[in-house]
Design an enzyme around this catalytic site. Structure first.
Site, mmCIF file in Angstrom:
data_model
loop_
_atom_site.group_PDB
_atom_site.id
_atom_site.type_symbol
_atom_site.label_atom_id
_atom_site.label_comp_id
_atom_site.label_asym_id
_atom_site.label_seq_id
_atom_site.Cartn_x
_atom_site.Cartn_y
_atom_site.Cartn_z
ATOM 1 N N HIS A 255 0.862 -1.194 0.000
ATOM 2 C CA HIS A 255 0.000 0.000 0.000
ATOM 3 C C HIS A 255 0.897 1.242 0.000
ATOM 4 C CE1 HIS A 255 -3.325 2.557 0.563
ATOM 5 N NE2 HIS A 255 -3.835 2.110 1.692
ATOM 6 N N HIS A 294 -0.690 0.427 -11.813
ATOM 7 C CA HIS A 294 -1.651 0.733 -10.749
ATOM 8 C C HIS A 294 -2.865 -0.158 -10.932
ATOM 9 C CE1 HIS A 294 -4.268 3.084 -8.102
ATOM 10 N NE2 HIS A 294 -3.160 3.600 -7.613
ATOM 11 N N ASP A 350 3.789 7.222 -6.799
ATOM 12 C CA ASP A 350 5.026 6.988 -6.054
ATOM 13 C C ASP A 350 6.289 7.234 -6.868
ATOM 14 O OD1 ASP A 350 3.896 6.277 -3.614
ATOM 15 O OD2 ASP A 350 3.428 4.275 -4.341
HETATM 16 C C1 LIG Z 1 0.407 -1.650 -8.609
HETATM 17 C C2 LIG Z 1 0.383 -3.063 -9.164
HETATM 18 C C3 LIG Z 1 0.326 -4.062 -7.993
HETATM 19 C C4 LIG Z 1 -0.845 -3.242 -10.060
HETATM 20 O O1 LIG Z 1 -0.849 -4.537 -10.451
HETATM 21 P P1 LIG Z 1 -1.961 -5.153 -11.426
HETATM 22 O O2 LIG Z 1 -3.233 -4.432 -11.300
HETATM 23 O O3 LIG Z 1 -1.957 -6.596 -11.188
HETATM 24 O O4 LIG Z 1 -1.307 -4.829 -12.843
HETATM 25 P P2 LIG Z 1 -1.908 -5.188 -14.234
HETATM 26 O O5 LIG Z 1 -2.811 -6.372 -14.130
HETATM 27 O O6 LIG Z 1 -2.486 -3.969 -14.831
HETATM 28 O O7 LIG Z 1 -0.609 -5.553 -15.066
HETATM 29 C C5 LIG Z 1 -0.716 -5.694 -16.462
HETATM 30 C C6 LIG Z 1 0.601 -6.181 -16.995
HETATM 31 O O8 LIG Z 1 1.589 -5.157 -16.756
HETATM 32 C C7 LIG Z 1 2.649 -5.701 -16.020
HETATM 33 N N1 LIG Z 1 3.071 -4.719 -15.028
HETATM 34 C C8 LIG Z 1 2.290 -4.091 -14.122
HETATM 35 N N2 LIG Z 1 3.036 -3.281 -13.361
HETATM 36 C C9 LIG Z 1 4.305 -3.383 -13.807
HETATM 37 C C10 LIG Z 1 5.518 -2.808 -13.391
HETATM 38 N N3 LIG Z 1 5.571 -1.966 -12.360
HETATM 39 N N4 LIG Z 1 6.637 -3.153 -14.039
HETATM 40 C C11 LIG Z 1 6.591 -4.036 -15.074
HETATM 41 N N5 LIG Z 1 5.467 -4.625 -15.498
HETATM 42 C C12 LIG Z 1 4.327 -4.307 -14.874
HETATM 43 C C13 LIG Z 1 2.070 -6.909 -15.314
HETATM 44 O O9 LIG Z 1 3.103 -7.832 -14.991
HETATM 45 C C14 LIG Z 1 1.134 -7.437 -16.361
HETATM 46 O O10 LIG Z 1 1.919 -8.108 -17.332
HETATM 47 P P3 LIG Z 1 1.330 -9.378 -18.130
HETATM 48 O O11 LIG Z 1 0.220 -8.822 -18.977
HETATM 49 O O12 LIG Z 1 2.492 -9.831 -18.930
HETATM 50 O O13 LIG Z 1 0.866 -10.348 -17.103
HETATM 51 C C15 LIG Z 1 1.640 -3.323 -10.009
HETATM 52 O O14 LIG Z 1 1.609 -2.453 -11.131
HETATM 53 C C16 LIG Z 1 2.918 -3.131 -9.241
HETATM 54 O O15 LIG Z 1 3.295 -3.989 -8.437
HETATM 55 N N6 LIG Z 1 3.649 -1.985 -9.451
HETATM 56 C C17 LIG Z 1 4.895 -1.738 -8.803
HETATM 57 C C18 LIG Z 1 4.717 -1.342 -7.348
HETATM 58 C C19 LIG Z 1 4.173 0.056 -7.188
HETATM 59 O O16 LIG Z 1 4.636 1.011 -7.795
HETATM 60 N N7 LIG Z 1 3.164 0.151 -6.312
HETATM 61 C C20 LIG Z 1 2.537 1.426 -5.992
HETATM 62 C C21 LIG Z 1 1.139 1.482 -6.511
HETATM 63 S S1 LIG Z 1 0.469 3.090 -6.190
#
Ligand SMILES: CC(C)(COP(=O)(O)OP(=O)(O)OC[C@H]1O[C@@H](n2cnc3c(N)ncnc32)[C@H](O)[C@@H]1OP(=O)(O)O)[C@@H](O)C(=O)NCCC(=O)NCCS
Length: 413
Positions: A255, A294, A350
Site C-alpha cells: 500500500h 496501478h 510513487d
Molecule cells: C500496482 C500493481 C500491484 C498493479 O498490479 P496489477 O493491477 O496486477 O497490474 P496489471 O494487471 O495492470 O498488469 C498488467 C501487466 O503489466 C505488467 N506490469 C504491471 N506493473 C508493472 C511494473 N511496475 N513493471 C513491469 N510490469 C508491470 C504486469 O506484470 C502485467 O503483465 P502481463 O500482462 O504480462 O501479465 C503493479 O503495477 C505493481 O506492483 N507496481 C509496482 C509497485 C508500485 O509502484 N506500487 C505502488 C502502486 S500506487
C-alpha cells in the site's frame, strides 16, 4: 499565480488534451457505477457503500475530491482548504476556513506523554509503527474519545489532522537523535510539518511544494487503509482506534511504501547512462519496475503528472538531485513507451514523489508517514460520512471447508 500554480495549470492543460475530456460540471460518479457487484479476490469490484467524498476514474486518469478536479485543487487550493472540503463536502467560506485553520493551530501541539512515549520506543522502530503508537496514546489521553457521534468524531478528526503532522515531525526528529520541534503558530499546516520534520523553516517554494504533495494524497477511493479505518469505526469503536488501524494498513509494502523502493532503484541505477541496461535487465528477469502500474489507473496517474514537474524543480537544487531526476525521466520514457499503450503501465504517484520528498529534506524512511499525514483527512472524512448512516461492516466468506469431519481424540491424531 505563483510558479508552482503556473506549472500545475500547464500540466492540467496537457492532461485534459491527452485524456480527451475533463469531467463535466454536472458529473456524478455514482451514476456510472455498476449496479451489480461481483465477488472478487481482495473484494475487487465490490462496492462497500455510496460516497460523495471522492472519485477516481483509472481509465481517463481523473481524480476528484467533492466534485473538484485535483488539478484545480493543487493549483489553487491549500491543504487546509482541501481537507475542509473533504471533511465537510463543500469548499469553506473565508470565515469557515479561518476558523478551521485556527483549530488546526490550536490543536497542533501534542501532550508531553505522546512525545515521551515516542522517545522510549526502540531506535529501530518503523516510523509508521511509531506514528501508530503516537495516535494510540493520543486516544488514551482524550476524555472525549468514546462518544461516537458525528459531531464529536468530527472534532476529533480535526484534532487528528493537526496532530498527526506533529507526531510525524517528532518521529522524524527522534529517530535521528535530534530535539523535537514544536509547531510554530506563524506557519501554515504544510510549512509547519516540514519545519517540525527538518528543524528548518522552509522558504515559500518548498512550503508550496509540500502543500501540493499533501493535497494530492488526501483521498483515493476505497483503498485498503481507508476501508480499514471505516470498518473499525463502523463498530462504533472510536476515531483514534480507527485511525490506528488505518495507519497499520498503510504501513504494508503493498500500500504505502513503493516510493521508498523507487528511490532505492534510482540510486542503484546510479547514472543516466545505466538506465536502459538496468531496465532491460529488470524486464529480462521479469522484475516489476517500482513506481509504475496501478490497480485502478491504466492511464497516466494525474498525481504523477503534477509531481513530475515539481521533481524537475528539485533537480535544480543540486547535482545529486539532478542525477536522480535525469535517471527518472529516462526510466519513465522507457516504461511509458514500451508498457504504456501495451499494458496500461504508466508512472504512478510513487514514482516522482520520492524525488520531491528527498528535495524537501525528508529521509527515505519518512516517506510513508507523509502519505499518512495527508490521508488522515480522507480516512476521517469517509469514516464520518459512513457513521452518519452507520451499519457495522459484516461481509461473508464463501465457506469451502469440510462439513462433517470426525473429532479424533488428540493422542490418536
Ligand atoms: C500496482 C500493481 C500491484 C498493479 O498490479 P496489477 O493491477 O496486477 O497490474 P496489471 O494487471 O495492470 O498488469 C498488467 C501487466 O503489466 C505488467 N506490469 C504491471 N506493473 C508493472 C511494473 N511496475 N513493471 C513491469 N510490469 C508491470 C504486469 O506484470 C502485467 O503483465 P502481463 O500482462 O504480462 O501479465 C503493479 O503495477 C505493481 O506492483 N507496481 C509496482 C509497485 C508500485 O509502484 N506500487 C505502488 C502502486 S500506487
Amino acid at each position: 499565480m505563483d510558479q508552482v500554480a503556473q506549472i500545475i495549470a500547464e500540466t492540467a492543460k496537457v492532461a485534459v488534451k491527452e485524456t480527451a475530456d475533463a469531467p463535466p460540471p454536472q458529473f456524478t460518479g455514482a451514476v456510472e457505477w455498476p449496479v451489480e457487484a461481483s465477488l472478487g479476490k481482495g473484494l475487487e469490484g465490490a462496492i462497500a457503500c455510496e460516497s460523495q467524498i471522492g472519485y477516481v476514474d483509472g481509465t481517463k486518469g481523473w481524480l476528484i475530491y467533492g466534485g473538484l478536479n485535483v488539478f484545480d485543487l493543487a493549483e489553487k487550493s491549500t491543504y487546509e482548504e482541501s481537507s475542509y472540503l473533504t471533511l465537510n463536502g463543500k469548499l469553506p467560506t473565508r470565515a469557515e476556513l479561518t476558523e478551521f485553520e485556527k483549530k488546526l493551530k490550536d490543536y497542533g501541539a501534542v501532550p508531553d506523554e505522546v512525545i515521551e512515549t515516542l522517545k522510549r520506543l526502540p531506535k529501530e522502530t518503523h516510523p509508521m509503527a511509531a506514528l501508530r503508537t503516537g495516535v494510540s496514546v493520543l486516544g488514551c489521553l482524550d476524555p472525549n474519545a468514546d462518544e461516537p457521534t458525528v459531531e464529536n468524531e468530527m472534532e476529533i478528526s480535526i484534532k487528528l489532522v493537526a496532530q498527526l503532522a506533529t507526531i510525524a515531525g517528532a518521529v522524524a526528529r527522534i529517530r535521528k537523535g535530534e530535539d523535537v520541534v514544536p509547531p510554530d503558530l506563524e506557519l501554515g499546516h504544510s510549512a509547519n510539518y516540514l519545519y517540525m520534520s527538518t528543524g528548518e523553516k522552509p522558504d515559500e517554494l518548498l512550503a508550496r511544494i509540500m502543500d501540493v504533495a499533501l493535497i494530492l494524497h488526501i483521498d483515493h477511493g476505497m483503498n485498503a487503509s481507508t476501508f480499514t479505518t471505516m470498518v473499525v469505526n463502523s463498530s462504533l469503536s472510536d476515531m483514534y482506534s480507527s485511525v490506528v488501524a488505518g495507519i497499520g494498513s498503510l504501513k504494508g509494502p503493498l500500500h504505502g511504501g513503493a516510493n521508498e523502493r523507487v528511490l532505492y532503484d534510482l540510486n542503484e541505477i546510479g547514472t543516466p547512462d545505466n538506465t536502459e541496461p538496468w531496465y532491460r535487465a529488470a524486464r529480462e528477469q521479469k522484475r516489476l519496475i517500482m513506481g509504475f502500474g496501478h490497480r485502478v489507473y491504466k492511464a497516466y496517474d494525474p498525481r504523477a503528472r503534477i509531481l513530475k514537474p515539481l521533481a524537475a524543480l528539485m533537480a535544480e537544487k543540486d547535482p545529486e538531485m539532478r542525477k536522480l531526476y535525469d535517471i527518472a525521466i529516462k526510466l519513465d520514457d522507457l516504461v511509458s513507451t514500451e508498457l504504456g499503450e501495451a499494458k496500461g503501465v504508466f508512472p504512478n504517484v510513487d514514482f516522482y514523489s520520492g524525488i520531491v520528498y528527498t528535495g524537501l529534506g525528508f529521509e527515505t524512511a519518512m516517506f510513508t508517514p507523509i502519505f499518512a499525514v495527508s490521508r488522515i483527512a480522507g480516512w476521517c472524512a469517509r469514516a464520518l460520512e459512513y457513521l452518519a448512516d452507520n451499519r457495522i461492516f459484516r461481509p461473508r466468506a464463501a465457506y469451502v471447508g469440510p462439513m462433517s469431519a470426525d473429532y479424533v481424540p488428540i493422542d490418536q491424531r
